[in-house]
Design an enzyme around this catalytic site. Structure first.
Site, PDB file in Angstrom:
ATOM      1  N   TYR A  61       0.847  -1.198   0.000  1.00  8.63           N
ATOM      2  CA  TYR A  61       0.000   0.000   0.000  1.00  8.63           C
ATOM      3  C   TYR A  61       0.885   1.252   0.000  1.00  8.63           C
ATOM      4  O   TYR A  61       1.518   1.576   1.000  1.00  8.63           O
ATOM      5  CB  TYR A  61      -0.939   0.031   1.216  1.00  8.63           C
ATOM      6  CG  TYR A  61      -1.920  -1.116   1.317  1.00  8.63           C
ATOM      7  CD1 TYR A  61      -2.232  -1.914   0.214  1.00  8.63           C
ATOM      8  CD2 TYR A  61      -2.567  -1.405   2.515  1.00  8.63           C
ATOM      9  CE1 TYR A  61      -3.127  -2.962   0.305  1.00  8.63           C
ATOM     10  CE2 TYR A  61      -3.476  -2.452   2.618  1.00  8.63           C
ATOM     11  CZ  TYR A  61      -3.739  -3.227   1.511  1.00  8.63           C
ATOM     12  OH  TYR A  61      -4.644  -4.273   1.612  1.00  8.63           O
ATOM     13  N   HIS A 130      -0.614 -12.145   0.966  1.00  7.42           N
ATOM     14  CA  HIS A 130      -1.592 -11.278   0.310  1.00  7.42           C
ATOM     15  C   HIS A 130      -2.220 -11.956  -0.909  1.00  7.42           C
ATOM     16  O   HIS A 130      -3.420 -11.814  -1.172  1.00  7.42           O
ATOM     17  CB  HIS A 130      -0.862  -9.994  -0.116  1.00  7.42           C
ATOM     18  CG  HIS A 130      -1.714  -8.783  -0.226  1.00  7.42           C
ATOM     19  ND1 HIS A 130      -1.183  -7.515  -0.211  1.00  7.42           N
ATOM     20  CD2 HIS A 130      -3.032  -8.599  -0.371  1.00  7.42           C
ATOM     21  CE1 HIS A 130      -2.165  -6.626  -0.338  1.00  7.42           C
ATOM     22  NE2 HIS A 130      -3.287  -7.260  -0.437  1.00  7.42           N
ATOM     23  N   PRO A 210     -15.751  -4.324   2.696  1.00  3.24           N
ATOM     24  CA  PRO A 210     -17.131  -4.664   3.093  1.00  3.24           C
ATOM     25  C   PRO A 210     -18.151  -3.626   2.622  1.00  3.24           C
ATOM     26  O   PRO A 210     -19.341  -3.898   2.616  1.00  3.24           O
ATOM     27  CB  PRO A 210     -17.058  -4.708   4.625  1.00  3.24           C
ATOM     28  CG  PRO A 210     -15.925  -3.791   4.974  1.00  3.24           C
ATOM     29  CD  PRO A 210     -14.926  -3.970   3.867  1.00  3.24           C
ATOM     30  N   LEU A 211     -17.650  -2.452   2.232  1.00  4.41           N
ATOM     31  CA  LEU A 211     -18.535  -1.410   1.689  1.00  4.41           C
ATOM     32  C   LEU A 211     -18.470  -1.385   0.166  1.00  4.41           C
ATOM     33  O   LEU A 211     -18.851  -0.390  -0.470  1.00  4.41           O
ATOM     34  CB  LEU A 211     -18.137  -0.038   2.255  1.00  4.41           C
ATOM     35  CG  LEU A 211     -18.293   0.099   3.776  1.00  4.41           C
ATOM     36  CD1 LEU A 211     -17.602   1.367   4.286  1.00  4.41           C
ATOM     37  CD2 LEU A 211     -19.771   0.115   4.157  1.00  4.41           C
ATOM     38  N   GLY A 212     -17.973  -2.470  -0.412  1.00  3.41           N
ATOM     39  CA  GLY A 212     -17.870  -2.510  -1.876  1.00  3.41           C
ATOM     40  C   GLY A 212     -17.017  -1.356  -2.389  1.00  3.41           C
ATOM     41  O   GLY A 212     -17.333  -0.755  -3.416  1.00  3.41           O
ATOM     42  N   GLY A 214     -16.755   1.483  -1.266  1.00  8.29           N
ATOM     43  CA  GLY A 214     -17.486   2.753  -1.137  1.00  8.29           C
ATOM     44  C   GLY A 214     -18.752   2.793  -1.968  1.00  8.29           C
ATOM     45  O   GLY A 214     -19.648   3.576  -1.693  1.00  8.29           O
ATOM     46  N   PHE A 215     -18.853   1.910  -2.974  1.00  3.30           N
ATOM     47  CA  PHE A 215     -20.016   1.940  -3.890  1.00  3.30           C
ATOM     48  C   PHE A 215     -21.325   1.685  -3.134  1.00  3.30           C
ATOM     49  O   PHE A 215     -22.352   2.313  -3.425  1.00  3.30           O
ATOM     50  CB  PHE A 215     -19.824   0.880  -4.979  1.00  3.30           C
ATOM     51  CG  PHE A 215     -20.810   0.976  -6.124  1.00  3.30           C
ATOM     52  CD1 PHE A 215     -20.648   1.932  -7.120  1.00  3.30           C
ATOM     53  CD2 PHE A 215     -21.888   0.106  -6.206  1.00  3.30           C
ATOM     54  CE1 PHE A 215     -21.556   2.016  -8.181  1.00  3.30           C
ATOM     55  CE2 PHE A 215     -22.796   0.179  -7.258  1.00  3.30           C
ATOM     56  CZ  PHE A 215     -22.627   1.145  -8.243  1.00  3.30           C
TER      57      PHE A 215
HETATM   58  N1  LIG Z   1      -6.451  -8.413   1.088  1.00  2.00           N
HETATM   59  C1  LIG Z   1      -6.720  -7.686   0.013  1.00  2.00           C
HETATM   60  O1  LIG Z   1      -6.438  -8.069  -1.124  1.00  2.00           O
HETATM   61  C2  LIG Z   1      -7.364  -6.341   0.178  1.00  2.00           C
HETATM   62  C3  LIG Z   1      -7.920  -5.667  -0.925  1.00  2.00           C
HETATM   63  C4  LIG Z   1      -8.539  -4.430  -0.714  1.00  2.00           C
HETATM   64  C5  LIG Z   1      -8.594  -3.888   0.553  1.00  2.00           C
HETATM   65  N2  LIG Z   1      -8.017  -4.554   1.615  1.00  2.00           N
HETATM   66  C6  LIG Z   1      -8.070  -4.013   2.989  1.00  2.00           C
HETATM   67  O2  LIG Z   1      -9.439  -3.843   3.347  1.00  2.00           O
HETATM   68  C7  LIG Z   1      -9.657  -2.501   3.767  1.00  2.00           C
HETATM   69  C8  LIG Z   1     -11.072  -2.068   3.432  1.00  2.00           C
HETATM   70  O3  LIG Z   1     -11.359  -2.219   2.070  1.00  2.00           O
HETATM   71  P1  LIG Z   1     -11.503  -0.983   1.069  1.00  2.00           P
HETATM   72  O4  LIG Z   1     -10.923   0.221   1.704  1.00  2.00           O
HETATM   73  O5  LIG Z   1     -10.981  -1.462  -0.226  1.00  2.00           O
HETATM   74  O6  LIG Z   1     -13.061  -0.831   0.837  1.00  2.00           O
HETATM   75  P2  LIG Z   1     -14.332  -0.475   1.738  1.00  2.00           P
HETATM   76  O7  LIG Z   1     -13.995  -0.559   3.159  1.00  2.00           O
HETATM   77  O8  LIG Z   1     -15.414  -1.331   1.198  1.00  2.00           O
HETATM   78  O9  LIG Z   1     -14.633   1.023   1.289  1.00  2.00           O
HETATM   79  C9  LIG Z   1     -13.745   2.067   1.474  1.00  2.00           C
HETATM   80  C10 LIG Z   1     -14.270   3.284   0.771  1.00  2.00           C
HETATM   81  O10 LIG Z   1     -15.513   3.665   1.341  1.00  2.00           O
HETATM   82  C11 LIG Z   1     -15.457   5.002   1.850  1.00  2.00           C
HETATM   83  N3  LIG Z   1     -16.224   4.978   3.117  1.00  2.00           N
HETATM   84  C12 LIG Z   1     -15.877   4.366   4.281  1.00  2.00           C
HETATM   85  N4  LIG Z   1     -16.852   4.513   5.194  1.00  2.00           N
HETATM   86  C13 LIG Z   1     -17.843   5.222   4.602  1.00  2.00           C
HETATM   87  C14 LIG Z   1     -19.093   5.683   5.028  1.00  2.00           C
HETATM   88  N5  LIG Z   1     -19.566   5.421   6.251  1.00  2.00           N
HETATM   89  N6  LIG Z   1     -19.856   6.425   4.141  1.00  2.00           N
HETATM   90  C15 LIG Z   1     -19.410   6.669   2.891  1.00  2.00           C
HETATM   91  N7  LIG Z   1     -18.222   6.252   2.435  1.00  2.00           N
HETATM   92  C16 LIG Z   1     -17.443   5.532   3.277  1.00  2.00           C
HETATM   93  C17 LIG Z   1     -14.001   5.309   2.014  1.00  2.00           C
HETATM   94  O11 LIG Z   1     -13.737   6.670   1.798  1.00  2.00           O
HETATM   95  P3  LIG Z   1     -13.028   7.604   2.909  1.00  2.00           P
HETATM   96  O12 LIG Z   1     -11.709   6.993   3.219  1.00  2.00           O
HETATM   97  O13 LIG Z   1     -12.945   8.894   2.214  1.00  2.00           O
HETATM   98  O14 LIG Z   1     -13.978   7.586   4.077  1.00  2.00           O
HETATM   99  C18 LIG Z   1     -13.371   4.492   0.888  1.00  2.00           C
HETATM  100  O15 LIG Z   1     -13.432   5.190  -0.332  1.00  2.00           O
HETATM  101  C19 LIG Z   1      -8.555  -1.705   3.066  1.00  2.00           C
HETATM  102  O16 LIG Z   1      -8.304  -0.470   3.696  1.00  2.00           O
HETATM  103  C20 LIG Z   1      -7.404  -2.654   3.148  1.00  2.00           C
HETATM  104  O17 LIG Z   1      -6.772  -2.576   4.418  1.00  2.00           O
HETATM  105  C21 LIG Z   1      -7.426  -5.777   1.427  1.00  2.00           C
END
Ligand SMILES: NC(=O)c1ccc[n+]([C@@H]2O[C@H](COP(=O)([O-])OP(=O)(O)OC[C@H]3O[C@@H](n4cnc5c(N)ncnc54)[C@H](OP(=O)(O)O)[C@@H]3O)[C@@H](O)[C@H]2O)c1
Length: 337
Positions: A61, A130, A210-212, A214-215
């Site tokens: 990252y 990973h 888990p939030l897709g 952000g979608f």
């Molecule tokens: N193992 C893997 O291959 C892998 C792949 C992807 C991700 N990850 C890990 O999983 C974590 C989470 O996944 P992710 O960040 O990809 O996706 P996510 O948690 O599904 O969504 C994150 C997005 O949602 C926004 N968000 C968060 N809370 C919100 C809310 N309450 N209302 C509106 N928007 C919101 C965030 O923006 P803001 O930051 O602007 O709030 C960001 O753009 C990552 O940080 C990473 O550590 C692991």
């Protein structure tokens, strides 16, 4: 001390006890548009205050930036923070687009020392592979990871984007505390093989995105709305006709949120938390945010219970999603199932 509002859960049979929702730190360095270091660091503190103890990063990252960013926070709160990081996706400073999956023992030994140095700690609480490179025998890679446990560099082991069969094979070499893969109202591939395997073995599940990405929150309807370098512009489900169709699928999420007086993000997260009862395993999602307001919104969802009729409305959504999770699904567990 964990905040009483956020329940705790154990990762694996003898892994750490963590707040039942963790924090994904990836977006604080890369992938989701402009970053804000001051607000990101304040979000880390607010998370700990709210009872979040599992903090998720990876060496790739920001090519090390994310580990360096959160290192001072981890050190300042070393007895309360459970730090999880990952190896296997090699990047090169001179070629920003370069990615290679590396599972060979020599690479693993170098990667762990680099992560320890960037985080500024002497032990990593949870060390994940990973991505899986099927060209390297799994026993060899997990064997090398187990050596890191014996050397005191790592406390517990995890795997990301593995199949159920791979999880069983790895667990026979060394206990695996957690599997981290994408799991949300929109992405349910994992329910085919790795979720049942984890439930059977007593391995915890750590749903990423888990939030897709952000979608599911409704914060964007099409990746075209996002900055030019935003990673989500490359993901087939967030662009063009797919994005339009997928946004329409969110209608039940929006309706439940309106009826319950909560946000779509909270509905999406509550659904993921409730997978624990549905599938009989420990589930610790790691929503990613860089903002304190969203952190508070997200942690509140850990104790929001959706009713059976609401769960039924969300049940068919994932089956109708148009477009893959990644531009190429090579290196995901789906390809090897
Ligand atoms: N193992 C893997 O291959 C892998 C792949 C992807 C991700 N990850 C890990 O999983 C974590 C989470 O996944 P992710 O960040 O990809 O996706 P996510 O948690 O599904 O969504 C994150 C997005 O949602 C926004 N968000 C968060 N809370 C919100 C809310 N309450 N209302 C509106 N928007 C919101 C965030 O923006 P803001 O930051 O602007 O709030 C960001 O753009 C990552 O940080 C990473 O550590 C692991």
């Amino acid at each position: 001390m964990t905040h009483p509002a956020l329940p705790t859960a154990r990762l694996g049979a003898d892994g750490p006890l963590v707040g039942v929702q963790g924090l994904g730190c990836m977006g604080m360095s890369e992938f989701y548009g402009p970053t804000d270091t001051t607000e990101s660091l304040a979000t880390l503190d607010a998370a700990l205050e709210a009872g979040v103890t599992l903090f998720d990063t990876a060496d790739m990252y920001g090519s090390g930036h994310n580990e360096e960013l959160i290192g001072p926070f981890v050190r300042a709160n070393r007895d309360r923070v459970v730090i999880a990081t990952k190896f296997a996706i090699e990047r090169r400073a001179e070629d920003p687009g370069y990615r290679a999956v590396r599972n060979d023992p020599e690479y693993i030994r170098g990667a762990v020392d680099a992560s320890l140095r960037r985080l500024g700690v002497d032990v990593i609480d949870l060390y994940y592979m990973h991505r899986r490179d099927p060209a390297v025998p799994l026993a060899e890679s997990v064997g090398a990871m187990a050596e890191l446990v014996r050397a005191g560099k790592v406390r517990h082991l995890g795997l990301s984007e593995v199949t159920g069969a791979e999880l069983r094979e790895a667990h026979a070499v060394h206990p695996i505390a957690a599997v981290q893969s994408e799991w949300s109202v929109f992405s349910r591939d994992v329910e085919r093989s790795v979720v049942p395997a984890a439930a059977g073995l007593g391995v915890a599940f750590v749903p990423y995105s888990p939030l897709g990405r952000g979608f599911l929150t409704g914060s964007f309807q099409d990746a075209e709305q996002l900055p030019a370098d935003d990673f989500r512009r490359t993901q087939p489900r967030f662009t063009g006709a797919n994005a339009k169709a997928n946004d329409a699928l969110l209608e039940p999420v929006r309706r439940i949120a309106a009826d319950r007086g909560v946000t779509p993000a909270q509905v999406a997260l509550a659904w993921v938390h409730q997978r624990a009862q549905v599938h009989g395993l420990t589930v610790v999602p790691i929503p990613g945010t860089r903002k304190r307001t969203r952190l508070a919104e997200n942690t509140a969802a850990a104790t929001l219970e959706l009713h059976p009729a609401e769960l039924a409305l969300l049940e068919p959504v994932a089956g109708e999603v148009a477009g893959d999770r990644y531009p190429s699904m090579a290196n995901t567990q789906v390809e090897r199932e």
